[in-house]
Design a protein around this motif. Structure first.
Motif, PDB file in Angstrom:
ATOM      1  N   GLY A 227     -27.421  23.130 -32.055  1.00 35.17           N
ATOM      2  CA  GLY A 227     -26.620  21.920 -31.972  1.00 35.17           C
ATOM      3  C   GLY A 227     -25.764  21.695 -33.207  1.00 35.17           C
ATOM      4  O   GLY A 227     -24.617  21.263 -33.109  1.00 35.17           O
ATOM      5  N   VAL A 228     -26.310  21.988 -34.389  1.00 28.29           N
ATOM      6  CA  VAL A 228     -25.523  21.836 -35.616  1.00 28.29           C
ATOM      7  C   VAL A 228     -24.347  22.803 -35.608  1.00 28.29           C
ATOM      8  O   VAL A 228     -23.228  22.457 -36.027  1.00 28.29           O
ATOM      9  N   ASN A 229     -24.566  24.028 -35.119  1.00 32.55           N
ATOM     10  CA  ASN A 229     -23.457  24.974 -34.974  1.00 32.55           C
ATOM     11  C   ASN A 229     -22.367  24.397 -34.077  1.00 32.55           C
ATOM     12  O   ASN A 229     -21.175  24.503 -34.376  1.00 32.55           O
ATOM     13  N   ALA A 230     -22.787  23.786 -32.950  1.00 34.90           N
ATOM     14  CA  ALA A 230     -21.823  23.252 -31.997  1.00 34.90           C
ATOM     15  C   ALA A 230     -21.054  22.069 -32.573  1.00 34.90           C
ATOM     16  O   ALA A 230     -19.856  21.930 -32.339  1.00 34.90           O
ATOM     17  N   VAL A 231     -21.742  21.202 -33.322  1.00 35.36           N
ATOM     18  CA  VAL A 231     -21.047  20.065 -33.948  1.00 35.36           C
ATOM     19  C   VAL A 231     -20.014  20.571 -34.938  1.00 35.36           C
ATOM     20  O   VAL A 231     -18.873  20.068 -34.995  1.00 35.36           O
ATOM     21  N   LEU A 232     -20.373  21.565 -35.729  1.00 32.08           N
ATOM     22  CA  LEU A 232     -19.432  22.119 -36.696  1.00 32.08           C
ATOM     23  C   LEU A 232     -18.233  22.750 -35.990  1.00 32.08           C
ATOM     24  O   LEU A 232     -17.081  22.589 -36.426  1.00 32.08           O
ATOM     25  N   VAL A 233     -18.480  23.454 -34.875  1.00 34.11           N
ATOM     26  CA  VAL A 233     -17.388  24.048 -34.106  1.00 34.11           C
ATOM     27  C   VAL A 233     -16.484  22.956 -33.548  1.00 34.11           C
ATOM     28  O   VAL A 233     -15.252  23.068 -33.576  1.00 34.11           O
ATOM     29  N   ALA A 234     -17.077  21.875 -33.031  1.00 30.43           N
ATOM     30  CA  ALA A 234     -16.281  20.787 -32.472  1.00 30.43           C
ATOM     31  C   ALA A 234     -15.408  20.134 -33.533  1.00 30.43           C
ATOM     32  O   ALA A 234     -14.247  19.804 -33.282  1.00 30.43           O
ATOM     33  N   VAL A 235     -15.951  19.952 -34.738  1.00 26.48           N
ATOM     34  CA  VAL A 235     -15.175  19.328 -35.816  1.00 26.48           C
ATOM     35  C   VAL A 235     -14.031  20.237 -36.260  1.00 26.48           C
ATOM     36  O   VAL A 235     -12.873  19.818 -36.373  1.00 26.48           O
ATOM     37  N   LEU A 236     -14.345  21.504 -36.495  1.00 27.28           N
ATOM     38  CA  LEU A 236     -13.332  22.418 -37.023  1.00 27.28           C
ATOM     39  C   LEU A 236     -12.284  22.782 -35.984  1.00 27.28           C
ATOM     40  O   LEU A 236     -11.138  23.094 -36.339  1.00 27.28           O
ATOM     41  N   SER A 237     -12.641  22.759 -34.689  1.00 28.00           N
ATOM     42  CA  SER A 237     -11.640  23.039 -33.661  1.00 28.00           C
ATOM     43  C   SER A 237     -10.545  21.984 -33.647  1.00 28.00           C
ATOM     44  O   SER A 237      -9.406  22.264 -33.270  1.00 28.00           O
ATOM     45  N   GLY A 238     -10.876  20.762 -34.058  1.00 30.90           N
ATOM     46  CA  GLY A 238      -9.860  19.724 -34.140  1.00 30.90           C
ATOM     47  C   GLY A 238      -8.848  19.979 -35.238  1.00 30.90           C
ATOM     48  O   GLY A 238      -7.737  19.427 -35.210  1.00 30.90           O
ATOM     49  N   PHE A 239      -9.198  20.822 -36.219  1.00 28.41           N
ATOM     50  CA  PHE A 239      -8.273  21.160 -37.295  1.00 28.41           C
ATOM     51  C   PHE A 239      -7.513  22.457 -37.004  1.00 28.41           C
ATOM     52  O   PHE A 239      -6.631  22.832 -37.768  1.00 28.41           O
ATOM     53  N   GLY A 240      -7.892  23.148 -35.929  1.00 29.58           N
ATOM     54  CA  GLY A 240      -7.182  24.368 -35.557  1.00 29.58           C
ATOM     55  C   GLY A 240      -8.018  25.622 -35.582  1.00 29.58           C
ATOM     56  O   GLY A 240      -7.484  26.713 -35.350  1.00 29.58           O
TER      57      GLY A 240
ATOM     58  N   GLY B 187     -14.312  21.195 -27.429  1.00 32.45           N
ATOM     59  CA  GLY B 187     -15.417  20.353 -27.859  1.00 32.45           C
ATOM     60  C   GLY B 187     -15.148  18.914 -27.483  1.00 32.45           C
ATOM     61  O   GLY B 187     -14.006  18.498 -27.364  1.00 32.45           O
ATOM     62  N   PRO B 188     -16.175  18.124 -27.271  1.00 36.05           N
ATOM     63  CA  PRO B 188     -15.945  16.746 -26.878  1.00 36.05           C
ATOM     64  C   PRO B 188     -15.290  15.950 -27.990  1.00 36.05           C
ATOM     65  O   PRO B 188     -15.634  16.076 -29.164  1.00 36.05           O
ATOM     66  N   VAL B 189     -14.346  15.119 -27.604  1.00 34.69           N
ATOM     67  CA  VAL B 189     -13.645  14.309 -28.595  1.00 34.69           C
ATOM     68  C   VAL B 189     -14.609  13.359 -29.283  1.00 34.69           C
ATOM     69  O   VAL B 189     -14.492  13.086 -30.478  1.00 34.69           O
ATOM     70  N   ALA B 190     -15.588  12.855 -28.522  1.00 28.79           N
ATOM     71  CA  ALA B 190     -16.539  11.907 -29.108  1.00 28.79           C
ATOM     72  C   ALA B 190     -17.334  12.538 -30.244  1.00 28.79           C
ATOM     73  O   ALA B 190     -17.559  11.910 -31.288  1.00 28.79           O
ATOM     74  N   VAL B 191     -17.758  13.788 -30.068  1.00 26.79           N
ATOM     75  CA  VAL B 191     -18.520  14.461 -31.116  1.00 26.79           C
ATOM     76  C   VAL B 191     -17.646  14.696 -32.338  1.00 26.79           C
ATOM     77  O   VAL B 191     -18.042  14.445 -33.486  1.00 26.79           O
ATOM     78  N   ARG B 192     -16.422  15.144 -32.103  1.00 29.85           N
ATOM     79  CA  ARG B 192     -15.522  15.439 -33.217  1.00 29.85           C
ATOM     80  C   ARG B 192     -15.187  14.182 -34.009  1.00 29.85           C
ATOM     81  O   ARG B 192     -15.330  14.132 -35.229  1.00 29.85           O
ATOM     82  N   LEU B 193     -14.740  13.145 -33.298  1.00 32.93           N
ATOM     83  CA  LEU B 193     -14.366  11.918 -33.979  1.00 32.93           C
ATOM     84  C   LEU B 193     -15.576  11.223 -34.588  1.00 32.93           C
ATOM     85  O   LEU B 193     -15.486  10.626 -35.661  1.00 32.93           O
ATOM     86  N   GLY B 194     -16.718  11.284 -33.892  1.00 37.84           N
ATOM     87  CA  GLY B 194     -17.919  10.657 -34.430  1.00 37.84           C
ATOM     88  C   GLY B 194     -18.363  11.296 -35.730  1.00 37.84           C
ATOM     89  O   GLY B 194     -18.746  10.605 -36.682  1.00 37.84           O
ATOM     90  N   ALA B 195     -18.307  12.633 -35.788  1.00 39.58           N
ATOM     91  CA  ALA B 195     -18.713  13.317 -37.015  1.00 39.58           C
ATOM     92  C   ALA B 195     -17.753  13.015 -38.160  1.00 39.58           C
ATOM     93  O   ALA B 195     -18.176  12.726 -39.287  1.00 39.58           O
ATOM     94  N   LEU B 196     -16.439  13.050 -37.897  1.00 43.64           N
ATOM     95  CA  LEU B 196     -15.468  12.768 -38.953  1.00 43.64           C
ATOM     96  C   LEU B 196     -15.576  11.324 -39.438  1.00 43.64           C
ATOM     97  O   LEU B 196     -15.507  11.048 -40.638  1.00 43.64           O
TER      98      LEU B 196
END
Length: 375
Positions: free
Chosen positions: A201-214, A244-253
């Motif tokens: 799950g931590v891998n997936a959260v990191l992927v979701a966050v970084l995918s938003g940056f490109g 990745g889900p927008v909620a996970v990406r925005l929530g983490a940031l």
């Protein structure tokens, strides 16, 4: 105590993930999961019986489960250092004891033997043996120990040690909490997804966050890709969904920025320069710290998973997962998020300090003296 606490966390999380996945919860499988969290890839060997034809199954699992490694690293540092003010000599003494304990635990992990798993498939039954790579496990454990012990010792030497410790802790806790919440949500109706979330799950959260940056998402290949996405349902982000889900990406940031600002707002602003210079220094320290933490997790979380079948002279890949480290995007995401958190937190700390200094002080009235009143 630091080593025992870290390995206990990894063991408990691994046992929970294995139980959710329907795998045997025994020492060989737990030891394999712990070895994978230390950087030791596991090899898969076995056979698939389909009536008249028997095929051999082979594969490797080389993706480090950050869901085990990151919480264990946090617990290790918290127990070893205690706080950013712990003297270096005390950290060194504790690290020496932890080195002995780590050696003993590694011997127990590597002596666990192969894990054996029987799986009933529509095409037949398969028997898999899972074995961790002993050499890579030892090297990964030594590297992680030196890195974490050195980080704990440097906290007492570097300036702004409290800020570095707080931001580093925040950078590891936020994705871990999101992954644990995802596992709890999926536990009731999709236990297998919950098990994957505990491990990766931590891998997936990191992927979701970084995918938003490109950053490029993980690549899934093979005929089992569609089946995995269908079985995951709404949690396809755990298996490498492109956006990745927008909620996970925005929530983490948002958690990085808001919680980071809240942590820094509680640290006294200190002296030296005006408030904007102090804010700039704290933004630089917080940005550099969070960038290093995210980049380290991204580098550690890269790897691949390969699964194939071989019949006579034919070898066919069944499933492939390739996770490329996105260190550059992690540095960018950490620098921007941490820098903004440091800037806002420093300005809030300055405002709080000015408010406390300007707070009115009630005058102290002299005590009433009956004799002087009569006079």
């Amino acid at each position: 105590m630091a080593t025992i606490a870290a390995f206990a966390v990894m063991g408990l999380l691994a046992a929970g993930a294995l139980a959710a996945l329907g795998a045997p919860v025994n020492w060989p499988f737990i030891a394999t999961a712990v070895a994978a969290a230390l950087g030791g890839p596991a090899s898969l060997t076995g056979s698939l019986a389909t009536g008249r034809v028997t095929a051999s199954v082979h594969g490797t699992v080389g993706v480090l489960p950050l869901g085990l490694a990151v919480p264990a690293a946090v617990v290790f540092c918290v127990v070893l250092a205690g706080s950013a003010r712990t003297p270096v000599r005390a950290v060194a003494v504790r690290a020496a004891g932890a080195a002995v304990t780590t050696t003993a635990v590694l011997v127990a992990v590597l002596a666990a033997g192969d894990g054996t798993l029987r799986i009933a498939l529509p095409a037949g039954k398969t028997l898999l043996a899972v074995r961790p790579d002993a050499g890579a496990t030892v090297l990964g454990a030594v590297f992680a120990f030196v890195l974490l012990a050195g980080f704990c010792a440097l906290l007492a030497l570097v300036p702004h040690g409290r800020i570095v410790a707080g931001i580093a802790l925040l950078g590891t806790i936020v994705p871990t909490v999101i992954a644990l919440v995802a596992a709890l949500v999926a536990a009731g109706h999709r236990p297998a997804v919950a098990g994957v979330a505990l491990l990766f799950g931590v891998n997936a959260v990191l992927v979701a966050v970084l995918s938003g940056f490109g950053a490029a998402p993980p690549a899934l290949t093979g005929p089992m890709t569609t089946r995995l996405h269908d079985s995951a349902g709404g949690q396809a982000w755990l298996l490498g969904d492109s956006a990745g889900p927008v909620a996970v990406r925005l929530g983490a940031l948002a958690a990085f920025i808001l919680l980071g600002a809240a942590v820094l707002a509680m640290v006294p602003p200190g002296a030296g320069g005006d408030r904007w210079r102090r804010a700039g220094r704290r933004a630089a320290v917080a940005g550099a710290t969070l960038a290093a933490v995210l980049a380290g997790m991204s580098a550690a979380g890269g790897g691949s998973l390969e699964l194939g079948l071989a019949v006579l002279f034919f070898n066919a890949p069944v499933l492939g997962l390739h996770v490329a480290p996105a260190v550059g995007w992690a540095l960018l995401a950490g620098a921007l998020s941490g820098g903004l958190a440091g800037l806002v937190g420093s300005l809030v700390a300055d405002a709080r300090a000015r408010g406390l200094s300007r707070s009115p002080v009630e005058p102290t009235l002299p005590a009433w003296d009956e004799a002087s009143e009569r006079g």
